[in-house]
Motif scaffolding. Structure first.
Motif, PDB file in Angstrom:
ATOM      1  N   LEU A   1     -12.213 -68.242  -6.158  1.00  0.00           N
ATOM      2  CA  LEU A   1     -11.149 -68.133  -7.256  1.00  0.00           C
ATOM      3  C   LEU A   1     -11.842 -67.656  -8.423  1.00  0.00           C
ATOM      4  N   GLU A   2     -12.984 -68.460  -8.718  1.00  0.00           N
ATOM      5  CA  GLU A   2     -13.845 -68.157 -10.094  1.00  0.00           C
ATOM      6  C   GLU A   2     -14.287 -66.988 -10.052  1.00  0.00           C
ATOM      7  N   SER A   3     -15.053 -66.311  -9.002  1.00  0.00           N
ATOM      8  CA  SER A   3     -15.586 -65.162  -8.823  1.00  0.00           C
ATOM      9  C   SER A   3     -14.586 -63.951  -9.296  1.00  0.00           C
ATOM     10  N   LEU A   4     -13.543 -64.214  -8.427  1.00  0.00           N
ATOM     11  CA  LEU A   4     -12.264 -63.207  -8.924  1.00  0.00           C
ATOM     12  C   LEU A   4     -12.041 -63.249 -10.353  1.00  0.00           C
ATOM     13  N   ILE A   5     -11.800 -64.330 -10.984  1.00  0.00           N
ATOM     14  CA  ILE A   5     -11.772 -64.535 -12.629  1.00  0.00           C
ATOM     15  C   ILE A   5     -12.716 -63.809 -13.106  1.00  0.00           C
ATOM     16  N   HIS A   6     -14.046 -64.255 -12.901  1.00  0.00           N
ATOM     17  CA  HIS A   6     -15.166 -63.578 -13.953  1.00  0.00           C
ATOM     18  C   HIS A   6     -15.190 -62.075 -13.504  1.00  0.00           C
ATOM     19  N   SER A   7     -14.721 -61.637 -12.431  1.00  0.00           N
ATOM     20  CA  SER A   7     -14.812 -60.343 -12.151  1.00  0.00           C
ATOM     21  C   SER A   7     -13.752 -59.347 -12.790  1.00  0.00           C
ATOM     22  N   PHE A   8     -12.527 -60.163 -12.716  1.00  0.00           N
ATOM     23  CA  PHE A   8     -11.675 -59.225 -13.631  1.00  0.00           C
ATOM     24  C   PHE A   8     -11.900 -58.445 -14.616  1.00  0.00           C
ATOM     25  N   PRO A   9     -11.566 -57.077 -14.573  1.00  0.00           N
ATOM     26  CA  PRO A   9     -10.574 -56.362 -13.909  1.00  0.00           C
ATOM     27  C   PRO A   9     -11.235 -55.447 -12.841  1.00  0.00           C
ATOM     28  N   GLU A  10     -12.479 -56.028 -12.383  1.00  0.00           N
ATOM     29  CA  GLU A  10     -13.071 -55.206 -11.125  1.00  0.00           C
ATOM     30  C   GLU A  10     -12.820 -55.759 -10.141  1.00  0.00           C
ATOM     31  N   PHE A  11     -12.984 -54.990  -8.785  1.00  0.00           N
ATOM     32  CA  PHE A  11     -12.472 -55.302  -7.583  1.00  0.00           C
ATOM     33  C   PHE A  11     -13.835 -56.056  -7.124  1.00  0.00           C
ATOM     34  N   VAL A  12     -13.261 -57.153  -5.994  1.00  0.00           N
ATOM     35  CA  VAL A  12     -14.420 -57.890  -5.311  1.00  0.00           C
ATOM     36  C   VAL A  12     -14.010 -57.528  -3.811  1.00  0.00           C
ATOM     37  N   LYS A  13     -15.200 -57.188  -2.956  1.00  0.00           N
ATOM     38  CA  LYS A  13     -14.969 -57.147  -1.734  1.00  0.00           C
ATOM     39  C   LYS A  13     -14.708 -58.557  -0.789  1.00  0.00           C
ATOM     40  N   VAL A  14     -13.785 -58.591  -0.066  1.00  0.00           N
ATOM     41  CA  VAL A  14     -13.493 -60.007   0.614  1.00  0.00           C
ATOM     42  C   VAL A  14     -14.850 -60.534   1.240  1.00  0.00           C
ATOM     43  N   GLU A  15     -15.657 -59.873   1.656  1.00  0.00           N
ATOM     44  CA  GLU A  15     -17.021 -60.316   2.531  1.00  0.00           C
ATOM     45  C   GLU A  15     -17.809 -60.784   1.288  1.00  0.00           C
ATOM     46  N   ASP A  16     -17.579 -60.453  -0.033  1.00  0.00           N
ATOM     47  CA  ASP A  16     -18.465 -60.953  -1.003  1.00  0.00           C
ATOM     48  C   ASP A  16     -17.978 -62.332  -1.577  1.00  0.00           C
ATOM     49  N   LEU A  17     -16.867 -62.719  -1.137  1.00  0.00           N
ATOM     50  CA  LEU A  17     -16.348 -64.061  -1.820  1.00  0.00           C
ATOM     51  C   LEU A  17     -17.367 -65.274  -1.506  1.00  0.00           C
ATOM     52  N   PRO A  18     -17.472 -66.078  -2.435  1.00  0.00           N
ATOM     53  CA  PRO A  18     -18.587 -67.199  -2.186  1.00  0.00           C
ATOM     54  C   PRO A  18     -17.901 -68.344  -1.198  1.00  0.00           C
ATOM     55  N   LEU A  19     -17.617 -67.879   0.119  1.00  0.00           N
ATOM     56  CA  LEU A  19     -17.164 -69.020   1.013  1.00  0.00           C
ATOM     57  C   LEU A  19     -18.007 -69.021   2.156  1.00  0.00           C
ATOM     58  N   PRO A  20     -18.020 -70.261   3.023  1.00  0.00           N
ATOM     59  CA  PRO A  20     -18.985 -70.278   3.923  1.00  0.00           C
ATOM     60  C   PRO A  20     -18.857 -69.263   5.049  1.00  0.00           C
ATOM     61  N   THR A  21     -17.507 -69.044   5.442  1.00  0.00           N
ATOM     62  CA  THR A  21     -17.603 -68.108   6.698  1.00  0.00           C
ATOM     63  C   THR A  21     -16.482 -67.069   6.539  1.00  0.00           C
ATOM     64  N   ILE A  22     -16.676 -65.945   7.372  1.00  0.00           N
ATOM     65  CA  ILE A  22     -16.005 -64.644   7.252  1.00  0.00           C
ATOM     66  C   ILE A  22     -14.565 -65.184   7.493  1.00  0.00           C
ATOM     67  N   SER A  23     -14.103 -66.085   8.528  1.00  0.00           N
ATOM     68  CA  SER A  23     -12.690 -66.462   8.835  1.00  0.00           C
ATOM     69  C   SER A  23     -12.236 -67.001   7.424  1.00  0.00           C
ATOM     70  N   GLU A  24     -12.713 -68.020   6.922  1.00  0.00           N
ATOM     71  CA  GLU A  24     -12.312 -68.309   5.635  1.00  0.00           C
ATOM     72  C   GLU A  24     -12.179 -67.310   4.544  1.00  0.00           C
ATOM     73  N   LYS A  25     -12.930 -66.227   4.596  1.00  0.00           N
ATOM     74  CA  LYS A  25     -12.789 -65.239   3.505  1.00  0.00           C
ATOM     75  C   LYS A  25     -11.623 -64.254   3.750  1.00  0.00           C
ATOM     76  N   VAL A  26     -11.378 -64.024   5.153  1.00  0.00           N
ATOM     77  CA  VAL A  26     -10.328 -63.182   5.242  1.00  0.00           C
ATOM     78  C   VAL A  26      -8.838 -63.888   5.227  1.00  0.00           C
ATOM     79  N   GLY A  27      -9.099 -65.165   5.213  1.00  0.00           N
ATOM     80  CA  GLY A  27      -7.896 -66.326   5.210  1.00  0.00           C
ATOM     81  C   GLY A  27      -7.510 -66.877   3.967  1.00  0.00           C
ATOM     82  N   PHE A  28      -8.486 -66.321   2.929  1.00  0.00           N
ATOM     83  CA  PHE A  28      -8.442 -66.914   1.532  1.00  0.00           C
ATOM     84  C   PHE A  28      -7.227 -66.929   0.990  1.00  0.00           C
ATOM     85  N   ASP A  29      -6.389 -67.925   0.756  1.00  0.00           N
ATOM     86  CA  ASP A  29      -5.099 -68.092   0.418  1.00  0.00           C
ATOM     87  C   ASP A  29      -4.573 -67.624  -1.045  1.00  0.00           C
TER      88      ASP A  29
END
Lengths: 469, 469, 469, 469
Positions: free
Chosen positions: A427-455
């Motif tokens: 969430l912090e990375s989305l806040i700091h990047s705003f208003p730029e877009f972030v690729k889901v796979e670049d979210l700082p979460l451990p696994t791909i499934s957590e990235k695509v399931g990010f609530d």
């Protein structure tokens, strides 16, 4: 691409502002642009440096259409007919004369149009409170300005017949931007009478004409003009005899959003925290404390008093070292998120967010269609960075947001959802990047499934290059 | 004269203490003397410097009569018979074994003697809460010590049959003085287990034997002995098998009377006061505040964050300059006056104060007799300086006092009377002069009639050389 | 035997009353005897039939000592000196003149004797509220009368200097018995002005002299005289100029203890109970109910209205059949037990009850002595039948009692202990037998061990032929 | 004329119902007609006589379009997208299996469509609470039925996937009308298990399958079918495996609208009123009351008990004579007005009432236009007689109404306006004449100007032959 288009739009926006052509209905106007438009052509930096909380400013525009789309007397009539506008809660009927003073003539119950207009024809002023509840244009203006000020922006609408004045001289507890919408109004603004009355925390009483001195600014506002004055500046206004009527909206902000308020929040828990962490604060007061200090001993100059005061000062320094600045700011910001208007979401916002995407019921097929998941290469960004606040409380990480706030102040409890501490960095990375877009796979979460399931993606819009259909 | 006699009495008092002969019933013992008696023969200054809030102290006296007059099992029996002692509110019945743990066996309703003694014969411990409510000796001891500590002094009485223990190992939130009154008790005291548990704000849970480590002090108390230990020190005690019973009283003080508590009182109103007096605290937070600080921004290092933190620090310094130390101390002291036991007034106190002088009804003459006024040369002094507090609040001068407090904690509202600001200096002069007498004509009041009519004299005793009969 | 002695005492009591020699301090006076003494020589049955709640009664006794032991001005002086009597809460200072009206001059805080007598010397009346809190004599009088009336008995004491009146003409909401204790007082009593003002539920305002008509009774009371008047009777009284002072006590009873109050308690739960038991009350109102009844339809005479009213009447009859008379009476009686003064226990009561018998601590032997159990042939009886009430509530049997009530109204929660349903008959047998003794072995309990362990014996006295020493 | 047209419309309405062609959206359907349509072709009188609160009824219609316009799954999808529907407050996600029992799976926060459909696809049932808040069709159905029942009409919508059941067997505290909207649902209905469970005041727990016996009615509902069952009848329903889904709405009414509830309202004040008017109820209870009645005395048969019970019975009769039936009905009806949905006003209603007539702002002319007054020959009638209630309270005449109620239950305070007692008859004449028109000059008011200025006309529609334009 959409992002490129957005850049182009920004340019043309500045162009339009320069040509005095931009209106509040302009698609996707940001908080900062909206504030520039509000005080155009005055410079924003210069305004915050020289005028804000310091002195009044009059801007003449010779452009009666400048505020078109914000509000009108015709919209007021329509609201009275369709909405359950209540006297006192939503609408006031007022009168003022220097001799007779100020009076409120509200009946009880619903403010039916016929009743309101009857008052108006008899010389009364009509004040619509919180017009953003009823008017889309006002809502859009306030919620956009809010993004700039990061404090609550409110408004009242004032309609006054020619030859009348609705209110006594007084000051308010907010910074006021007066937008003249229809007709003319004659204004007088007076400086604060002394140091104590500068930037007051509360509105004043109604003054008599002989209590307020000489105005420092006098002007008849025309449609499209702007008048700004800080809180603590006494003011009064009347519709000239020759004018049919006057309609203006006063946009207000900066109510109780001060350094002092932040400090109060900060100190509430500071001593408790310091006591937990530093045993010296848990030592007892000396047995002679009660003859070392207190009003009766305040002018004595004994060694025990000196020692006592030194220890108080040292204890205060200890407390300061534990003062929770960041969490106090988060509490202030959380209060803002609760108090603020929900953002106006654009068609794009709606289509590319949880409001427009995802599973839906197909009436044709009589079943649920369009099941989707985020892909790793989906681009996302927050809908509005100012509409959320990430807060640590009670041992949890909570994402507070105003996206589903009602347009009625505090009409609902504050909305939030809890995340695990592991999700906070994403969430912090989305806040700091705003208003730029972030690729889901670049979210700082451990696994791909957590990235695509990010609530928290519920608070996001899905960007270009993504096909969720 | 009485004053000279008092000086002589002081001397003989010290003599008596040295000979270990003084008892709690000694007429007119001051708070300081009482504390000296309590820890005799340990030095008072040394105690406060080296033991207080730091480590336990065992004092052996070989004098079973040292505490005579404080309390006895026979007095407990008498109280149960005559007073409405309620289980749970006034008295607990408890048991403890290392295997079975701690239990409370209170029935509901009044604790009749026969029922209490039945529990005792079955191995239960009896704890009498707030014995000062029922026992004159305990009241006198506590109220006198209170004058020394200037914080509330409380007590519990514990009666345990031979071979039993009533309580699990635990620590309390108060400084404890254990006075062994009858029989024997075997004590173990343990140091705080870590820095966090030093001088704790709250009492602990009941510990298991394997959670508390090794005792730093072990002793079997005999009648007349004293054991002191600070809050945070775990302790447990049992009556030896061979002892018939054990009766002790634990005198407690220093509960929530810390520097931190003073600071909390001080900061409650400090920001409000500073905001009133310094307009800079009423300025708005900068519009970018919400991306300068907060948990999400706490590790950023931007110029805007630095500027924000600097301004917070400067605002805090402003608040500190307005911090109301003296009025916070007065509030703490006022709280003490409300919480504290009423003083025990001596026969002299009663005879030479409003309790004994002034108009009265003569049954013989069937009319009011003995009408008197103060003379200008009457000598007066406060009954007890620690039983009053002069406080400025809500624009008035109030004299709070504990003289008419009930012996039940917070049984009544706090008592006070208001004075005019003009009378305050007269009261201040009585406070500063205490325990010396002041001539009424020397009170700093404008006229003789105000001097002789001075209302606060209700809190005073009338001194030698005065004939009010 | 003690019982026989009691019978003899009764006889001699009547004798003494006849000789006008009995005083309130008479040992063991019952409620009924006390009431006979109060209105002596007027007949009790005749009083209840002809005077009670109907008309005033003046009894002259020519016996200034008749009320000796009840209260005196000297006792008031002593109370002011020793007890924390508070203005307004415990004592009022009042004045009245026909021109100036009625005024209360209470300072705040404690009513010190010197201050009170100063007011008195300046013509003020002194009213001591709830003197039973401070005076043993008043307590004994009221608690004994309470046994007769079975409703709360209260009192105020009035002291008025010669030539003054303390109160304006008014009526009270209680039956009033005025006992003239010292000096003289000149009374005027007026009949209720109309039917509505008979037996009023609330006290009246202060009347002007021209609002109250002509007195129906005028008299100067002498020490030993009695004046009774029902609630709703306006009255006023002043001390004659030539009298030194007047002291009287007004004993009050029958406040809100009416048939209507019982009905309210009864109806509170009656509909709920009836609805549970009778499904017809759970049927819906007819869909046309709202045009069958209501203020707008109250003068229509339609078949649907008639049917509606018939059904209401029938439903009411159903409710009446379920009305819980007995449990409502128990609730009223329980309220009385909570509100009432504790009984004054005699030396015999104390010695032969839980207050005086059972285990005790022997100071000489330093251990518990005198362990006893009830024997099957012990005789017991309730201490006072009017001081307890057996109530079924929340599925349990509770024995409420006033024995440990404080002398301050509602100073504590109501006291009770719960019994098993199996124990209730034993308690009932004690109630029905009162004041006769019951042998423990005759209690309707299944086993001997239950009989000798019967818990409710705490409310009992142990009778003759029993040796519990 | 409009009235004649209305008459014609009524006829054609009956025709249409007969041809099974009428739908809920039919303009101007009255409450009675709507109820006829709901149970068509079952006879209304027969239903109220034989089925209502007595037994279940199944109506098959072989007409899947019968309920078209009421609600659909597609409307649910649209609502989730546009409205802030909150889990728990507005929507529940539930599951049930005989083995696993009943469970609620609500997340917190807003119920976004994608999340809700995801649950649905996983076999969960969706319950939309208070659909009238979001759906115009449901609002219109309920508010119209309300006019017939004169008690609150509510609804829930249930959507269940094929092969699943959402709820355990249970009974409700309301009369239930199940309207099958889409798909199929298999129902089982069970009779109350005993007399006590008939017409229950509260809903039941969830039953196990072996607690409920055998169903008395089993049926698979098809779109257009109706199932009615009274409160207290246990029921359960599941979507058949082969069905895609089931959507039904349960319309509920008759919650706590019973004779017993009316009696409770009536008795609340009845004793107070009777005590004011009849002095016998203000007499004291006899001094022996506490041994005449109560649980301990309930089986005694003494003369004093008999006299006591006789007097209670007589006092009850007195209270009954003072029972305020009409004002209790008004209080019940006022509660209904507060609780009920606002009426759906037709275009005609809006145009010919205060919502559409009277002064308005002309955007073209930039001033107020269309000033009108009532003429003496204007015809007026109430908008809805069931939407108002005239009540006498606190000495005033108040006209309570539901016209401006929000669609959220108790979202606002109850709305009313006060009238003078002189105006009440005019309002009564409008109520009694409804639905016929009354000429303004025929209103029972003293003067023409009062007639044309009659304030309550705000609740009226203006009829034919009037030109207010």
């Amino acid at each position: 691409s959409a992002q490129r288009k957005k850049v182009m739009k920004k340019d043309s926006f500045s162009q339009k502002i320069k040509r005095n052509k931009i209106s509040i209905s302009e698609q996707g106007m940001s908080g900062e642009k909206c504030f520039e438009w509000l005080i155009h052509p005055f410079d924003k930096e210069k305004f915050m440096r020289e005028m804000w909380e310091k002195k009044p400013l009059l801007i003449r525009r010779n452009n009666p259409e400048y505020y078109s789309g914000v509000f009108s007397a015709a919209e007021l009539d329509s609201i009275l007919r369709k909405e359950n506008v209540q006297f006192t809660k939503n609408l006031d009927v007022t009168t003022y004369t220097p001799e007779g003073g100020r009076d409120t003539l509200n009946p009880v119950g619903r403010a039916h149009g016929a009743v309101v207009w009857d008052f108006f024809l008899n010389g009364c002023s009509i004040r619509l409170l919180n017009p953003q509840t009823f008017s889309h244009g006002v809502w859009k203006l306030l919620t956009t300005l809010q993004e700039y000020f990061h404090s609550c922006v409110g408004a009242n609408v004032y309609l006054t017949p020619g030859g009348f004045q609705g209110f006594a001289p007084h000051w308010d507890d907010i910074e006021a931007f007066v937008l003249q919408l229809e007709g003319q109004k004659s204004w007088k603004v007076y400086a604060p009478r002394n140091e104590n009355e500068k930037l007051p925390l509360h509105s004043s009483k109604n003054f008599k004409q002989d209590e307020i001195g000489e105005p420092i600014l006098e002007a008849v506002l025309q449609p499209g003009d702007l008048l700004y004055f800080p809180r603590g500046f006494i003011h009064q206004a009347s519709t000239p005899e020759k004018a049919k009527h006057s309609l203006h909206i006063t946009v207000s902000c900066a109510q109780r959003n001060t350094w002092g308020d932040l400090l109060k929040k900060m100190l509430e828990g500071a001593v408790e925290m310091a006591m937990e962490e530093d045993a010296s604060l848990r030592e007892s007061l000396p047995v002679n404390y009660f003859t070392s200090a207190g009003i009766v001993w305040s002018e004595t100059d004994t060694p025990s008093r000196k020692a006592f005061l030194d220890r108080v000062a040292s204890a205060m320094r200890t407390v300061m070292q534990h003062a929770p600045v960041d969490s106090a700011v988060d509490q202030v910001a959380k209060g803002f998120v609760h108090d603020s208007l929900p953002p106006v979401l654009s068609e794009d916002d709606l289509a590319c967010s949880v409001y427009g995407t995802g599973e839906k019921w197909s009436a044709a097929k009589q079943k649920v269609v369009r099941r989707v998941e985020l892909d790793p290469d989906t681009n996302i960004r927050l809908l509005r960075v100012s509409a959320i606040r990430l807060v640590m409380e009670e041992g949890a990480v909570r994402l507070y947001h105003s996206v589903d706030n009602p347009r009625i102040y505090h009409g609902d409890d504050i909305q939030f959802f809890e995340m695990s501490p592991e999700e906070a960095p994403a969430l912090e990375s989305l806040i700091h990047s705003f208003p730029e877009f972030v690729k889901v796979e670049d979210l700082p979460l451990p696994t791909i499934s957590e990235k695509v399931g990010f609530d928290a993606v519920r608070m996001c819009t899905v960007g270009e290059g993504t096909d969720t259909q």
